[in-house]
Write a protein that holds these residues in place. Structure first.
Motif, PDB file in Angstrom:
ATOM      1  N   VAL A 143       0.821  -1.210   0.000  1.00 60.83           N
ATOM      2  CA  VAL A 143       0.000   0.000   0.000  1.00 60.83           C
ATOM      3  C   VAL A 143       0.855   1.261   0.000  1.00 60.83           C
ATOM      4  O   VAL A 143       0.573   2.214  -0.701  1.00 60.83           O
ATOM      5  CB  VAL A 143      -0.944  -0.008   1.221  1.00 60.83           C
ATOM      6  N   HIS A 201      -5.820  -2.283  -1.202  1.00 58.81           N
ATOM      7  CA  HIS A 201      -6.072  -0.975  -1.800  1.00 58.81           C
ATOM      8  C   HIS A 201      -5.024   0.016  -1.311  1.00 58.81           C
ATOM      9  O   HIS A 201      -4.660   0.021  -0.133  1.00 58.81           O
ATOM     10  CB  HIS A 201      -7.462  -0.455  -1.409  1.00 58.81           C
ATOM     11  N   SER A 202      -4.564   0.860  -2.197  1.00 60.92           N
ATOM     12  CA  SER A 202      -3.647   1.924  -1.804  1.00 60.92           C
ATOM     13  C   SER A 202      -4.446   3.091  -1.243  1.00 60.92           C
ATOM     14  O   SER A 202      -5.675   3.099  -1.280  1.00 60.92           O
ATOM     15  CB  SER A 202      -2.835   2.389  -3.022  1.00 60.92           C
ATOM     16  N   GLY A 205      -6.782   4.485  -3.675  1.00 62.67           N
ATOM     17  CA  GLY A 205      -7.862   3.640  -4.168  1.00 62.67           C
ATOM     18  C   GLY A 205      -7.481   2.630  -5.217  1.00 62.67           C
ATOM     19  O   GLY A 205      -8.343   1.900  -5.710  1.00 62.67           O
ATOM     20  N   ASP A 206      -6.210   2.563  -5.580  1.00 63.68           N
ATOM     21  CA  ASP A 206      -5.780   1.567  -6.556  1.00 63.68           C
ATOM     22  C   ASP A 206      -5.708   0.189  -5.903  1.00 63.68           C
ATOM     23  O   ASP A 206      -5.407   0.065  -4.711  1.00 63.68           O
ATOM     24  CB  ASP A 206      -4.393   1.918  -7.117  1.00 63.68           C
ATOM     25  N   LEU A 207      -5.973  -0.857  -6.685  1.00 62.57           N
ATOM     26  CA  LEU A 207      -5.787  -2.216  -6.193  1.00 62.57           C
ATOM     27  C   LEU A 207      -4.354  -2.642  -6.522  1.00 62.57           C
ATOM     28  O   LEU A 207      -3.994  -2.814  -7.680  1.00 62.57           O
ATOM     29  CB  LEU A 207      -6.779  -3.181  -6.843  1.00 62.57           C
ATOM     30  N   CYS A 208      -3.549  -2.773  -5.469  1.00 65.38           N
ATOM     31  CA  CYS A 208      -2.145  -3.142  -5.639  1.00 65.38           C
ATOM     32  C   CYS A 208      -1.984  -4.637  -5.422  1.00 65.38           C
ATOM     33  O   CYS A 208      -2.619  -5.226  -4.550  1.00 65.38           O
ATOM     34  CB  CYS A 208      -1.277  -2.393  -4.631  1.00 65.38           C
ATOM     35  N   TRP A 245     -10.674  -2.900 -12.174  1.00 65.67           N
ATOM     36  CA  TRP A 245     -11.059  -2.886 -10.751  1.00 65.67           C
ATOM     37  C   TRP A 245     -11.264  -1.458 -10.291  1.00 65.67           C
ATOM     38  O   TRP A 245     -10.426  -0.591 -10.503  1.00 65.67           O
ATOM     39  CB  TRP A 245      -9.997  -3.556  -9.891  1.00 65.67           C
ATOM     40  N   GLU A 278     -12.248   0.730  -6.791  1.00 64.99           N
ATOM     41  CA  GLU A 278     -12.513   0.705  -5.352  1.00 64.99           C
ATOM     42  C   GLU A 278     -13.909   1.232  -5.059  1.00 64.99           C
ATOM     43  O   GLU A 278     -14.605   0.736  -4.165  1.00 64.99           O
ATOM     44  CB  GLU A 278     -11.479   1.534  -4.595  1.00 64.99           C
TER      45      GLU A 278
END
Length: 299
Positions: A2, A45-46, A49-52, A72, A74
């Motif tokens: 994250v 989620h970072s 809001g990104d999916l890492c 994806w 969030e």
């Protein structure tokens, strides 16, 4: 995953772009617990809001990426979370026949996993808020290189559910998985089930006991007739069916049968050393996050 920069600064390596020495365990240590045809996928989620994602293979190799916004969102995940997964069973099914493929896909629109490769076996280790997401029912995005080091296309999601392409399992943390894989297999072949006390007057528990006792007997599963299933320890299979309760902090609080209530610690002691444990109780699958940690904790 994250906040990579913050982690690296804490270990005085601000320019390093490898997670291996910044983590509590190294990728190589974690990979040693994986099967030859298995990959682990860590998801979170970072702050933006990104999916890492971090994929770790059995040979120790790692791959880091951020899921494309097209695959994806969030925002869509939080919208899904307000209704599901509870509505898949309780009051949200579209009909007596349940959910068909198209209806399931509609509820998961905009929540596809971007995977450069789908190995035969995938163990997903999600952050707490993602723990109850049905990854096996999702679809995955593919990529195709078109030349150069960074040029690729993102076609539409695949037609099959991810669980139809690969064996998908979910674990709460790398540490848990390492500990579980390092535990010696059960030496007892006993298969037992506990459906509350035989003295209970709770109508739900009584109905379950009467409906399932013949099925248990047909499959060689012993139905325990005591108030406490202390004889389950170390067996090959343990099944617990009872009422579940949540505490004030929304965590799993107790397992009960209308006569007694048992804490999660007591339940864990009953099934210690079992090869497989099935718990069918309300809220038993609750995934509660912890402060300063993305690891989930449930029952």
């Amino acid at each position: 995953i994250v906040d990579m920069d913050a982690v690296l600064k804490r270990v005085n390596r601000p320019q390093q772009r490898s997670i291996a020495s910044a983590c509590e365990i190294t990728a190589a240590e974690f990979a040693a617990s994986l099967k030859p045809d298995e990959s682990a996928l860590l998801l979170a989620h970072s702050g933006s809001g990104d999916l890492c994602a971090c994929q770790i293979c059995q040979d120790g190799s790692t791959l880091l990426w951020i899921a494309p916004a097209e695959s994806w969102s969030e925002q869509k995940f939080h919208k899904w979370q307000r209704r599901f997964p509870a509505s898949y069973e309780h009051g949200g099914a579209p009909g007596a026949a349940g959910w068909n493929r198209e209806q399931l896909r509609a509820t998961l629109a905009g929540l596809d996993l971007y995977l450069p490769d789908a190995p035969p076996k995938i163990t997903i280790i999600p952050a707490a808020e993602l723990f109850l997401f049905p990854f096996a029912l999702g679809t995955r995005w593919f990529f195709q290189r078109t030349g150069g080091n960074h040029s690729f296309l993102l076609p539409a999601p695949g037609e099959a559910f991810l669980g139809e392409e690969s064996f998908v399992s979910v674990a709460p943390s790398p540490q848990w998985l390492i500990a579980k894989r390092g535990t010696a297999p059960s030496t007892r072949s006993a298969r037992t089930a506990w459906v509350g006390s035989p003295q209970t007057h709770d109508p739900v528990i009584k109905e379950l006991r009467e409906a399932l006792q013949w099925q248990f007997a047909a499959h060689g599963i012993e139905l325990i007739e005591n108030e406490r299933p202390i004889s389950m320890m170390g067996g090959s299979l343990a099944i617990l069916l009872a009422h579940g309760e949540r505490g004030e902090g929304r965590e799993f609080h107790a397992l009960g049968d209308g006569i007694n209530k048992f804490s999660p610690a007591e339940v864990a002691n009953w099934v210690e050393g079992c090869a497989c444990v099935i718990v069918a109780a309300c809220h038993a699958g609750v995934a509660t996050g912890q402060r300063h940690s993305h690891e989930t904790r449930g029952l």
